[in-house]
Scaffold this motif. Structure first.
Motif, PDB file in Angstrom:
ATOM      1  N   CYS A   1      11.523   1.095  -3.229  1.00 42.16           N
ATOM      2  CA  CYS A   1      10.703   2.462  -3.066  1.00 42.16           C
ATOM      3  C   CYS A   1      11.403   3.427  -2.427  1.00 42.16           C
ATOM      4  O   CYS A   1      11.473   4.785  -2.784  1.00 42.16           O
ATOM      5  CB  CYS A   1       9.527   2.392  -2.449  1.00 42.16           C
TER       6      CYS A   1
ATOM      7  N   PRO B   1       9.822  10.202   2.653  1.00 40.40           N
ATOM      8  CA  PRO B   1       8.587  10.195   1.970  1.00 40.40           C
ATOM      9  C   PRO B   1       8.036   8.786   2.220  1.00 40.40           C
ATOM     10  O   PRO B   1       6.744   8.604   2.587  1.00 40.40           O
ATOM     11  CB  PRO B   1       8.790  10.281   0.571  1.00 40.40           C
ATOM     12  N   MET B   2       8.672   7.868   2.222  1.00 37.67           N
ATOM     13  CA  MET B   2       8.295   6.481   2.745  1.00 37.67           C
ATOM     14  C   MET B   2       7.865   6.236   3.988  1.00 37.67           C
ATOM     15  O   MET B   2       6.856   5.412   4.441  1.00 37.67           O
ATOM     16  CB  MET B   2       9.271   5.327   1.988  1.00 37.67           C
TER      17      MET B   2
ATOM     18  N   LEU C   1       7.188   8.581   6.118  1.00 41.14           N
ATOM     19  CA  LEU C   1       5.840   9.209   6.169  1.00 41.14           C
ATOM     20  C   LEU C   1       4.625   8.854   5.646  1.00 41.14           C
ATOM     21  O   LEU C   1       3.712   8.455   6.357  1.00 41.14           O
ATOM     22  CB  LEU C   1       5.784  10.669   5.761  1.00 41.14           C
ATOM     23  N   LEU C   2       4.853   8.192   4.549  1.00 42.82           N
ATOM     24  CA  LEU C   2       3.627   7.550   3.667  1.00 42.82           C
ATOM     25  C   LEU C   2       3.322   6.285   4.730  1.00 42.82           C
ATOM     26  O   LEU C   2       2.069   6.044   4.831  1.00 42.82           O
ATOM     27  CB  LEU C   2       4.060   7.041   2.383  1.00 42.82           C
ATOM     28  N   GLY C   3       4.111   5.531   5.199  1.00 42.18           N
ATOM     29  CA  GLY C   3       3.660   4.388   5.920  1.00 42.18           C
ATOM     30  C   GLY C   3       2.998   4.672   7.195  1.00 42.18           C
ATOM     31  O   GLY C   3       2.112   4.028   7.478  1.00 42.18           O
ATOM     32  N   ASN C   4       3.468   5.655   7.863  1.00 42.35           N
ATOM     33  CA  ASN C   4       2.841   6.156   9.235  1.00 42.35           C
ATOM     34  C   ASN C   4       1.495   6.698   8.781  1.00 42.35           C
ATOM     35  O   ASN C   4       0.495   6.338   9.534  1.00 42.35           O
ATOM     36  CB  ASN C   4       3.513   7.272   9.626  1.00 42.35           C
ATOM     37  N   VAL C   5       1.198   7.364   7.781  1.00 42.95           N
ATOM     38  CA  VAL C   5      -0.101   7.911   7.262  1.00 42.95           C
ATOM     39  C   VAL C   5      -1.150   6.707   7.042  1.00 42.95           C
ATOM     40  O   VAL C   5      -2.241   6.744   7.452  1.00 42.95           O
ATOM     41  CB  VAL C   5       0.109   8.827   6.236  1.00 42.95           C
ATOM     42  N   ILE C   6      -0.551   5.862   6.090  1.00 43.80           N
ATOM     43  CA  ILE C   6      -1.355   4.669   6.019  1.00 43.80           C
ATOM     44  C   ILE C   6      -1.866   3.833   7.315  1.00 43.80           C
ATOM     45  O   ILE C   6      -2.908   3.424   7.476  1.00 43.80           O
ATOM     46  CB  ILE C   6      -0.733   3.755   5.114  1.00 43.80           C
TER      47      ILE C   6
ATOM     48  N   GLY D   1       1.374  -0.231   6.033  1.00 43.87           N
ATOM     49  CA  GLY D   1       1.976   0.876   6.536  1.00 43.87           C
ATOM     50  C   GLY D   1       3.201   0.649   7.359  1.00 43.87           C
ATOM     51  O   GLY D   1       4.336   1.159   7.136  1.00 43.87           O
TER      52      GLY D   1
ATOM     53  N   LEU E   1       5.876  -0.522   4.563  1.00 45.87           N
ATOM     54  CA  LEU E   1       6.471   0.328   3.814  1.00 45.87           C
ATOM     55  C   LEU E   1       7.505   1.242   4.710  1.00 45.87           C
ATOM     56  O   LEU E   1       8.742   1.705   4.124  1.00 45.87           O
ATOM     57  CB  LEU E   1       5.538   1.322   3.317  1.00 45.87           C
ATOM     58  N   ARG E   2       7.117   1.848   5.783  1.00 51.41           N
ATOM     59  CA  ARG E   2       8.038   2.566   6.776  1.00 51.41           C
ATOM     60  C   ARG E   2       9.101   1.733   7.543  1.00 51.41           C
ATOM     61  O   ARG E   2       9.992   2.241   8.093  1.00 51.41           O
ATOM     62  CB  ARG E   2       7.110   3.368   7.418  1.00 51.41           C
TER      63      ARG E   2
END
Length: 392
Positions: free
Chosen positions: A266, A274-275, A277-282, A314, A317-318
């Motif tokens: 990914c 982006p990955m 930030l996405l992981g932290n947001v999840i 999360g 992913l991050r």
């Protein structure tokens, strides 16, 4: 799923094995802790210091080997670390008292920290920045299995040969890995000495490095704070059993393994930032959802487990791209950078656990509030601190 080039498999397994036995220094010993007062004297609260002392020693060892690794040949330092870890583990099995074991456990934790410090930088050199994220994801997947499997092995060893057996096994593994490292040291990449002055102070004052280090620490710290408090909440407050906690843990580990092994692919396709930030947001969404569930009066362990999976997804992913970016942001100071990231994780987890502890008997609300606050802080750090200017 991440694959490891065949020519590097042996080297990768050696690096992984060094980190795994360091983690096992806590989890393999866990089943023996309640019986230590009967075997060595003392009481149960003092027996818990056997675990705390190891963690404190590991934190000191991380900083120590981070400094040494920036100056000297990490391959030889890794062999020395493993040899010392094996030796001190063997001495631990001959401890005459609980106080002696507590002191030795500090040294054991410190001596075994080198692999965790050197692994990110070694994998980066071994695979290059393009494939290092995938290698770190696979490393994290393997490491995540240790807290689930090592206590089972420790319980089996305890039943067969008593509390000393786990220390004897760690000693044997330490000696074996030290010998293999010495024999295969030429297969390990040799990091150059740090080109940057200032040491830890330079990294601590660098907002770019701190962005990745602290956001990673918040994501993993939020998960660990919740995990450390969950057994008490499940069994004492929610009326469940330890089997509910085990179900939650195993489900979370499975999700983490899948997500972390997808992280490399990914990151190459969508970019590392982006990955991350996405992981932290999840992860933060998991914390907020858990708090909302608790405030709504939720008490079903399966409901808690379902939401808990967001923390693991999360982090998976991050985690690999985030740790890799932290090492890159150290700008050639890989050993010190990796050491500070792991120390940050320990500090966030310790402070978070200590802050929640006085309120743990009130149930899921304070535990989820603490985890949510930490996870949301990780997102804010990513938004407020500057990123690396170029993808690496």
């Amino acid at each position: 799923m991440t694959t490891t080039p065949s020519r590097h498999v042996g080297t990768f397994l050696l690096i992984v094995s060094g980190t795994v036995i360091g983690i096992a220094g806590t989890d393999l010993i866990l089943p023996a802790v309640p019986g230590l007062p009967a075997a060595l004297g003392g009481d149960l609260p003092r027996a818990q210091l056997v675990l705390a002392s190891f963690t404190a020693g590991a934190a000191a060892g991380l900083l120590f080997f981070g400094e040494l690794g920036a100056r000297f040949d990490q391959r030889r330092l890794l062999a020395v670390s493993l040899l010392a870890y094996g030796s001190i583990s063997l001495i631990c099995s001959f401890s005459p008292s609980l106080d002696a074991l507590i002191a030795l456990r500090f040294l054991q934790g410190a001596s075994g920290a080198a692999a965790a410090v050197f692994a990110p930088g070694l994998l980066r050199l071994l695979y290059g920045d393009g494939r290092a994220v995938g290698a770190l994801g696979l490393l994290g997947s393997i490491e995540s299995l240790v807290p689930a499997l090592a206590p089972l092995v420790g319980l089996w060893l305890l039943g067969l040969w008593g509390w000393r057996a786990s220390f004897d096994v760690l000693a044997a593994l330490g000696f074996a890995l030290a010998a293999i490292t010495l024999l295969r040291h030429h297969h390990l990449p040799r990091p150059a000495a740090s080109r940057n002055g200032g040491g830890y102070l330079r990294l601590l004052s660098d907002p770019v490095f701190m962005r990745y280090a602290l956001s990673h620490a918040c994501t993993l710290g939020a998960l660990l704070v919740f995990v450390f408090g969950a057994p008490t909440v499940f069994t004492v407050v929610m009326g469940g059993g330890i089997a509910d906690f085990i179900t939650m843990q195993m489900s979370g580990i499975a999700c983490f393994v899948v997500a972390s092994n997808l992280a490399g692919t990914c990151a190459r396709r969508f970019g590392a930032e982006p990955m991350i930030l996405l992981g932290n947001v999840i992860s933060a969404a998991g914390g907020v959802a858990m708090l909302g569930y608790a405030l709504a009066g939720g008490t079903d362990p399966l409901g808690v487990t379902a939401i808990f999976l967001l923390f693991n997804i999360g982090l998976g992913l991050r985690g690999p791209p985030g740790f890799h970016r932290a090492v890159v942001a150290s700008r050639g100071d890989d050993a010190r950078g990796a050491a500070l990231v792991i120390v940050a994780i320990l500090l966030v987890t310790s402070l978070g656990t200590a802050s929640v502890a006085p309120f743990i008997e009130r149930g899921l609300v304070p535990l989820s509030a603490g985890a949510a606050l930490i996870a949301v802080s990780g997102v804010l750090l990513l938004l407020l601190l500057p990123p690396l200017k170029h993808e690496s």
